[in-house]
Design an enzyme around this catalytic site. Structure first.
Site, mmCIF file in Angstrom:
data_model
loop_
_atom_site.group_PDB
_atom_site.id
_atom_site.type_symbol
_atom_site.label_atom_id
_atom_site.label_comp_id
_atom_site.label_asym_id
_atom_site.label_seq_id
_atom_site.Cartn_x
_atom_site.Cartn_y
_atom_site.Cartn_z
ATOM 1 N N ARG A 1 -2.541 -14.468 4.961
ATOM 2 C CA ARG A 1 -3.169 -13.711 6.055
ATOM 3 C C ARG A 1 -2.367 -13.887 7.349
ATOM 4 O O ARG A 1 -2.227 -12.947 8.129
ATOM 5 C CB ARG A 1 -4.627 -14.156 6.264
ATOM 6 C CG ARG A 1 -5.570 -13.871 5.097
ATOM 7 C CD ARG A 1 -5.853 -12.424 4.841
ATOM 8 N NE ARG A 1 -6.375 -11.706 5.975
ATOM 9 C CZ ARG A 1 -7.066 -10.557 5.878
ATOM 10 N NH1 ARG A 1 -7.321 -10.007 4.679
ATOM 11 N NH2 ARG A 1 -7.492 -9.945 6.947
ATOM 12 N N TYR B 1 -12.526 -1.631 -3.697
ATOM 13 C CA TYR B 1 -13.013 -1.778 -2.311
ATOM 14 C C TYR B 1 -14.535 -1.664 -2.210
ATOM 15 O O TYR B 1 -15.051 -1.421 -1.119
ATOM 16 C CB TYR B 1 -12.332 -0.751 -1.410
ATOM 17 C CG TYR B 1 -10.919 -1.149 -1.023
ATOM 18 C CD1 TYR B 1 -10.692 -2.208 -0.134
ATOM 19 C CD2 TYR B 1 -9.815 -0.489 -1.527
ATOM 20 C CE1 TYR B 1 -9.399 -2.591 0.223
ATOM 21 C CE2 TYR B 1 -8.523 -0.863 -1.170
ATOM 22 C CZ TYR B 1 -8.331 -1.913 -0.285
ATOM 23 O OH TYR B 1 -7.058 -2.287 0.070
ATOM 24 N N THR C 1 -5.467 -6.736 10.905
ATOM 25 C CA THR C 1 -5.722 -5.459 10.228
ATOM 26 C C THR C 1 -5.131 -4.294 11.015
ATOM 27 O O THR C 1 -4.509 -3.396 10.444
ATOM 28 C CB THR C 1 -7.252 -5.251 10.084
ATOM 29 O OG1 THR C 1 -7.818 -6.408 9.473
ATOM 30 C CG2 THR C 1 -7.556 -4.018 9.271
ATOM 31 N N ASN D 1 -1.964 0.308 6.618
ATOM 32 C CA ASN D 1 -1.444 -0.920 7.233
ATOM 33 C C ASN D 1 -0.571 -1.760 6.291
ATOM 34 O O ASN D 1 -0.542 -2.980 6.382
ATOM 35 C CB ASN D 1 -2.588 -1.730 7.854
ATOM 36 C CG ASN D 1 -3.633 -2.142 6.846
ATOM 37 O OD1 ASN D 1 -3.498 -1.861 5.661
ATOM 38 N ND2 ASN D 1 -4.667 -2.822 7.304
ATOM 39 N N LYS E 1 0.823 -1.212 0.000
ATOM 40 C CA LYS E 1 0.000 0.000 0.000
ATOM 41 C C LYS E 1 0.863 1.270 0.000
ATOM 42 O O LYS E 1 2.077 1.211 0.270
ATOM 43 C CB LYS E 1 -0.929 -0.037 1.210
ATOM 44 C CG LYS E 1 -1.929 -1.208 1.179
ATOM 45 C CD LYS E 1 -2.909 -1.122 2.355
ATOM 46 C CE LYS E 1 -3.945 -2.237 2.306
ATOM 47 N NZ LYS E 1 -4.954 -2.072 3.391
ATOM 48 N N GLU F 1 -9.707 -10.177 -7.397
ATOM 49 C CA GLU F 1 -8.734 -9.097 -7.212
ATOM 50 C C GLU F 1 -7.556 -9.242 -8.181
ATOM 51 O O GLU F 1 -7.074 -8.244 -8.734
ATOM 52 C CB GLU F 1 -8.260 -9.087 -5.759
ATOM 53 C CG GLU F 1 -9.387 -8.663 -4.815
ATOM 54 C CD GLU F 1 -9.091 -8.902 -3.337
ATOM 55 O OE1 GLU F 1 -9.968 -8.587 -2.518
ATOM 56 O OE2 GLU F 1 -7.996 -9.410 -2.996
ATOM 57 N N HIS G 1 -2.189 -5.372 1.578
ATOM 58 C CA HIS G 1 -3.492 -6.023 1.415
ATOM 59 C C HIS G 1 -3.263 -7.516 1.229
ATOM 60 O O HIS G 1 -2.256 -7.919 0.641
ATOM 61 C CB HIS G 1 -4.195 -5.472 0.160
ATOM 62 C CG HIS G 1 -5.419 -6.249 -0.226
ATOM 63 N ND1 HIS G 1 -6.643 -6.029 0.361
ATOM 64 C CD2 HIS G 1 -5.597 -7.267 -1.105
ATOM 65 C CE1 HIS G 1 -7.529 -6.884 -0.154
ATOM 66 N NE2 HIS G 1 -6.915 -7.645 -1.055
ATOM 67 N N PHE H 1 -15.294 3.708 7.129
ATOM 68 C CA PHE H 1 -13.960 4.131 6.698
ATOM 69 C C PHE H 1 -13.783 4.099 5.180
ATOM 70 O O PHE H 1 -12.687 4.357 4.690
ATOM 71 C CB PHE H 1 -12.894 3.246 7.364
ATOM 72 C CG PHE H 1 -13.053 1.763 7.116
ATOM 73 C CD1 PHE H 1 -12.581 1.177 5.946
ATOM 74 C CD2 PHE H 1 -13.692 0.957 8.056
ATOM 75 C CE1 PHE H 1 -12.726 -0.178 5.717
ATOM 76 C CE2 PHE H 1 -13.836 -0.412 7.822
ATOM 77 C CZ PHE H 1 -13.357 -0.976 6.639
HETATM 78 N N1 UDP Z 1 -9.564 -0.140 7.398
HETATM 79 C C1 UDP Z 1 -9.631 1.078 8.053
HETATM 80 N N2 UDP Z 1 -10.273 1.156 9.260
HETATM 81 C C2 UDP Z 1 -10.850 0.069 9.849
HETATM 82 C C3 UDP Z 1 -10.795 -1.169 9.172
HETATM 83 C C4 UDP Z 1 -10.145 -1.236 7.959
HETATM 84 O O1 UDP Z 1 -9.122 2.079 7.554
HETATM 85 O O2 UDP Z 1 -11.429 0.188 10.942
HETATM 86 C C5 UDP Z 1 -8.884 -0.232 6.106
HETATM 87 C C6 UDP Z 1 -7.531 -0.932 6.203
HETATM 88 O O3 UDP Z 1 -6.637 -0.327 5.260
HETATM 89 C C7 UDP Z 1 -7.892 -2.345 5.806
HETATM 90 C C8 UDP Z 1 -8.935 -2.110 4.714
HETATM 91 O O4 UDP Z 1 -9.678 -0.993 5.200
HETATM 92 O O5 UDP Z 1 -6.774 -3.077 5.353
HETATM 93 C C9 UDP Z 1 -9.873 -3.258 4.430
HETATM 94 O O6 UDP Z 1 -10.487 -3.663 5.652
HETATM 95 P P1 UDP Z 1 -10.620 -5.197 6.013
HETATM 96 O O7 UDP Z 1 -11.565 -5.305 7.176
HETATM 97 O O8 UDP Z 1 -10.943 -5.998 4.790
HETATM 98 O O9 UDP Z 1 -9.162 -5.566 6.565
HETATM 99 P P2 UDP Z 1 -8.016 -6.501 5.934
HETATM 100 O O10 UDP Z 1 -8.695 -7.623 5.193
HETATM 101 O O11 UDP Z 1 -7.189 -5.622 5.029
HETATM 102 O O12 UDP Z 1 -7.220 -6.994 7.111
HETATM 103 MG MG MG Z 2 -10.118 -7.569 3.704
#
Ligand code: UDP
Ligand code: MG
Length: 139
Positions: A87, A51, A93, A114, A11, A128, A117, A59
């Site tokens: 993962r 997304y 996350t 973070n 990212k 994706e 992805h 968010f």
């Molecule tokens: N995100 C955020 N705030 C939150 C949760 C997620 O900004 O409270 C962002 C973060 O960049 C995350 C992305 O949204 O990676 C997608 O969220 P997801 O729950 O799918 O998390 P991931 O699968 O990336 O762990």
């Molecule tokens: Mg996700």
């Protein structure tokens, strides 16, 4: 049944921090093979489409702005049990909750920025990967 491919993005925060090399090293050392890779930048529209699954979450707007704020590295990765193992490699996350030694624990700045992805299912890994790469760009 687990398939053997997942999809990742390094990212904008991690690209900005010069962490591409360190993250790719961790990915390779964890046994993932690179099938496809691209250094590119998402428009706000493309980030919104990628997304779309999170459209109703609070968010979403911030996420779309952030993911279109700078270049990213997109890649398809191959390994047995790729989705679940990736993962595990990236961690939670929220980097403050990520296990020691995970990519997010080491490289992520915040829950939003973070570092990486990782696809959450085989179906989404396929969708994706198809978002970025044609058949001719996979090796
Ligand atoms: N995100 C955020 N705030 C939150 C949760 C997620 O900004 O409270 C962002 C973060 O960049 C995350 C992305 O949204 O990676 C997608 O969220 P997801 O729950 O799918 O998390 P991931 O699968 O990336 O762990
Ligand atoms: Mg996700």
């Amino acid at each position: 049944m687990a398939t053997n491919r997942t999809f990742t993005m390094i990212k904008p925060d991690a690209v900005e921090n010069n962490s591409i090399g360190g993250i790719l090293k961790m990915i390779n050392e964890a046994g993932f093979r690179i099938v496809a890779m691209k250094y590119t930048k998402l428009s706000a529209e493309a980030a919104g489409t990628f997304y779309e699954i999170h459209k109703e979450r609070p968010f979403y707007g911030e996420l779309v702005n952030y993911m279109s704020s700078g270049p990213i590295v997109a890649a398809i990765l191959e390994k047995n049990n790729a989705v679940a193992d990736f993962r595990t490699l990236i961690g939670a996350t929220d980097p403050t909750k990520a296990d020691e030694g995970t990519i997010r624990k080491i490289y992520a700045k915040s829950i939003a920025a973070n570092a990486v992805h990782g696809s959450d299912s085989d179906e989404n890994a396929q969708i994706e990967g198809d978002f970025y790469f044609s058949k001719l760009e996979r090796f």
